[in-house]
Design an enzyme around this catalytic site. Sequence first.
Site, PDB file in Angstrom:
ATOM      1  CG  HIS A  92      -1.924   1.128   1.195  1.00 14.64           C
ATOM      2  ND1 HIS A  92      -3.279   0.912   1.338  1.00 14.64           N
ATOM      3  CD2 HIS A  92      -1.782   2.466   1.027  1.00 14.64           C
ATOM      4  CE1 HIS A  92      -3.920   2.059   1.271  1.00 14.64           C
ATOM      5  NE2 HIS A  92      -3.033   3.021   1.090  1.00 14.64           N
ATOM      6  CG  HIS A 123      -0.845   7.077  -1.067  1.00 13.04           C
ATOM      7  ND1 HIS A 123      -2.056   7.209  -1.712  1.00 13.04           N
ATOM      8  CD2 HIS A 123      -1.092   6.390   0.069  1.00 13.04           C
ATOM      9  CE1 HIS A 123      -3.002   6.635  -0.980  1.00 13.04           C
ATOM     10  NE2 HIS A 123      -2.445   6.126   0.113  1.00 13.04           N
ATOM     11  CG  LEU A 124       4.934   5.668  -5.659  1.00 14.74           C
ATOM     12  CD1 LEU A 124       5.349   4.839  -6.864  1.00 14.74           C
ATOM     13  CD2 LEU A 124       6.157   6.034  -4.823  1.00 14.74           C
ATOM     14  NE  ARG A 125       0.698  12.209  -2.401  1.00 18.69           N
ATOM     15  CZ  ARG A 125      -0.287  11.666  -1.694  1.00 18.69           C
ATOM     16  NH1 ARG A 125      -1.198  10.910  -2.273  1.00 18.69           N
ATOM     17  NH2 ARG A 125      -0.379  11.885  -0.404  1.00 18.69           N
ATOM     18  CG  ASN A 134      -4.805   8.602  -3.587  1.00 18.56           C
ATOM     19  OD1 ASN A 134      -3.783   8.008  -3.908  1.00 18.56           O
ATOM     20  ND2 ASN A 134      -4.913   9.273  -2.458  1.00 18.56           N
ATOM     21  CE  LYS A 190      -7.810   2.115  -0.957  1.00 23.16           C
ATOM     22  NZ  LYS A 190      -6.748   3.035  -0.572  1.00 23.16           N
ATOM     23  CG  HIS A 237      -9.990   4.502   2.952  1.00 25.49           C
ATOM     24  ND1 HIS A 237      -8.772   5.108   3.114  1.00 25.49           N
ATOM     25  CD2 HIS A 237     -10.787   5.001   3.933  1.00 25.49           C
ATOM     26  CE1 HIS A 237      -8.822   5.943   4.143  1.00 25.49           C
ATOM     27  NE2 HIS A 237     -10.039   5.908   4.645  1.00 25.49           N
ATOM     28  CG  HIS A 268      -5.106   2.042   5.654  1.00 18.92           C
ATOM     29  ND1 HIS A 268      -6.475   2.025   5.801  1.00 18.92           N
ATOM     30  CD2 HIS A 268      -4.865   2.758   4.536  1.00 18.92           C
ATOM     31  CE1 HIS A 268      -7.020   2.716   4.829  1.00 18.92           C
ATOM     32  NE2 HIS A 268      -6.073   3.167   4.041  1.00 18.92           N
ATOM     33  CG  LEU A 321      -7.928  10.471   7.323  1.00 14.98           C
ATOM     34  CD1 LEU A 321      -8.734  11.191   6.260  1.00 14.98           C
ATOM     35  CD2 LEU A 321      -8.756  10.298   8.596  1.00 14.98           C
ATOM     36  CG  ASP A 368      -1.760   4.743   3.920  1.00 11.99           C
ATOM     37  OD1 ASP A 368      -1.818   5.117   2.723  1.00 11.99           O
ATOM     38  OD2 ASP A 368      -2.553   5.152   4.788  1.00 11.99           O
ATOM     39  CG  HIS A 396       0.068  15.218   2.129  1.00 12.45           C
ATOM     40  ND1 HIS A 396      -0.918  15.546   1.224  1.00 12.45           N
ATOM     41  CD2 HIS A 396      -0.277  14.020   2.637  1.00 12.45           C
ATOM     42  CE1 HIS A 396      -1.832  14.569   1.188  1.00 12.45           C
ATOM     43  NE2 HIS A 396      -1.463  13.626   2.037  1.00 12.45           N
ATOM     44  CB  ALA A 432      -5.212  12.619   6.125  1.00 16.72           C
TER      45      ALA A 432
HETATM   46  C1  NCD Z   1      -3.588   9.154   1.824  1.00 14.73           C
HETATM   47  C2  NCD Z   1      -3.047  10.169   0.844  1.00 14.73           C
HETATM   48  O1  NCD Z   1      -2.513  11.198   1.271  1.00 14.73           O
HETATM   49  O2  NCD Z   1      -3.119   9.938  -0.372  1.00 14.73           O
HETATM   50  N1  NCD Z   1      -3.609   9.704   3.136  1.00 14.73           N
HETATM   51  C3  NCD Z   1      -3.600   9.009   4.303  1.00 14.73           C
HETATM   52  O3  NCD Z   1      -3.728   9.616   5.358  1.00 14.73           O
HETATM   53  N2  NCD Z   1      -3.429   7.715   4.323  1.00 14.73           N
HETATM   54  C4  NCD Z   1      -4.921   8.724   1.368  1.00 14.73           C
HETATM   55  C5  NCD Z   1      -5.386   7.468   2.029  1.00 14.73           C
HETATM   56  O4  NCD Z   1      -4.905   6.380   1.719  1.00 14.73           O
HETATM   57  O5  NCD Z   1      -6.267   7.560   2.868  1.00 14.73           O
HETATM   58 ZN    ZN Z   2      -3.451   5.017   1.501  1.00 19.81          ZN
END
Ligand code: NCD
Ligand code: ZN
Length: 344
Positions: free
Chosen positions: A13, A15-17, A41, A99, A136, A174, A219, A247, A251, A263
């Site tokens: 899990h 997030h790479l943007r 996302n 997802k 989620h 998560h 989150l 996860d 940011h 988050a």
């Molecule tokens: C994630 C994000 O910033 O993309 N944020 C997080 O708090 N985990 C989104 C997500 O997976 O809820």
């Molecule tokens: Zn996530």
Amino acid sequence: MQTLTITKPDDFHLHLRDGAALASIIDHTAAQVARAIIMPNLKPPVVTTEMALEYRDRILAAVDEQYNFEPLMTLYLTDNTSAEDIKTAGENKSIHALKYYPAGATTNSDQGVTDFKKTYKALEAMMEQGLPLLVHGEVTDADVDIFDREAVFIDKVLTPLVKDFPDLKIVFEHITTRAGVDFVLSAKENISATITPQHILLNRNDLFKGGLRPHNYCLPILKVENDRQAVEAAAISGNPKFFLGTDSAPHERKHKETGCGCAGIFSAHIGIELYAEAFDAVGALDKLEAFASHYGADFYGLPRNQEKVTLIKEDLTIPETIAFGDSVLVPFRAGETCSWQLKK
Ligand code: NCD
Ligand code: ZN
């Protein structure tokens, strides 16, 4: 000096943007893990196989050539995902899951699902294709207390869904609560869960230690100590239903340290080290390898990695900031230490 050699982990899990942000952080992950499940996302979200393959190319182009990293792509399930979209995804070896975000649950989730019933054709097709649904697991109703969102989701959404699709592969992402752990334990083997480092290491007091701590805000939100203990126990249990998913969610600092902050916790710089520290703290290092490197691959039907990595028990100092696009982010444990490090 204590060392531990294990099969190279995967992150189920992440997030790479995209763009410059992606380019600035991808090597933190590529240096640690062989493969990662990439969250869709983005803005706009990754909703088709074509978009996912283009995103995959951008990720691969951004990885330093010294690393052999494989992004495992996912699509973002919406009210409009068709059975045809699922068929196309299922036939492509680079797409590994869909997802589910409840609409409005978290960062970039406005196009999330408004009602699970609207996705039933897609879910049927997924069950046929053997494509897992990554969930989620939080309701977003404004009148549900933020600390209860996972438990209410289990009762109101997940339980009926599993009843209607008993053979659908589901990863409860998560998990943060005792209720979440119990749900997964009592479910069939087609239901598993990922566990983040922060939900093993922190409880909700860490959001307010000496003042408001925006960099511990993610989150699902951190829960009470009793829930943390249940999540920790699940992680070290040796039960193949529970496996590693950081996860890690970067940011920019200014979007965290502000009046209404985002988050997300960035942990990709010390993902495996944080798990090593957590497992070590409770005398469970012997359970780390399977959690980090075997169970997730087995669940997804992927071969286990061949390569090994070695962890050393030696304090690693974490920088105050890490480059992120044309700015910086504040990483997990910024300015502090982690008691394990990966051998370079
Ligand atoms: C994630 C994000 O910033 O993309 N944020 C997080 O708090 N985990 C989104 C997500 O997976 O809820
Ligand atoms: Zn996530």
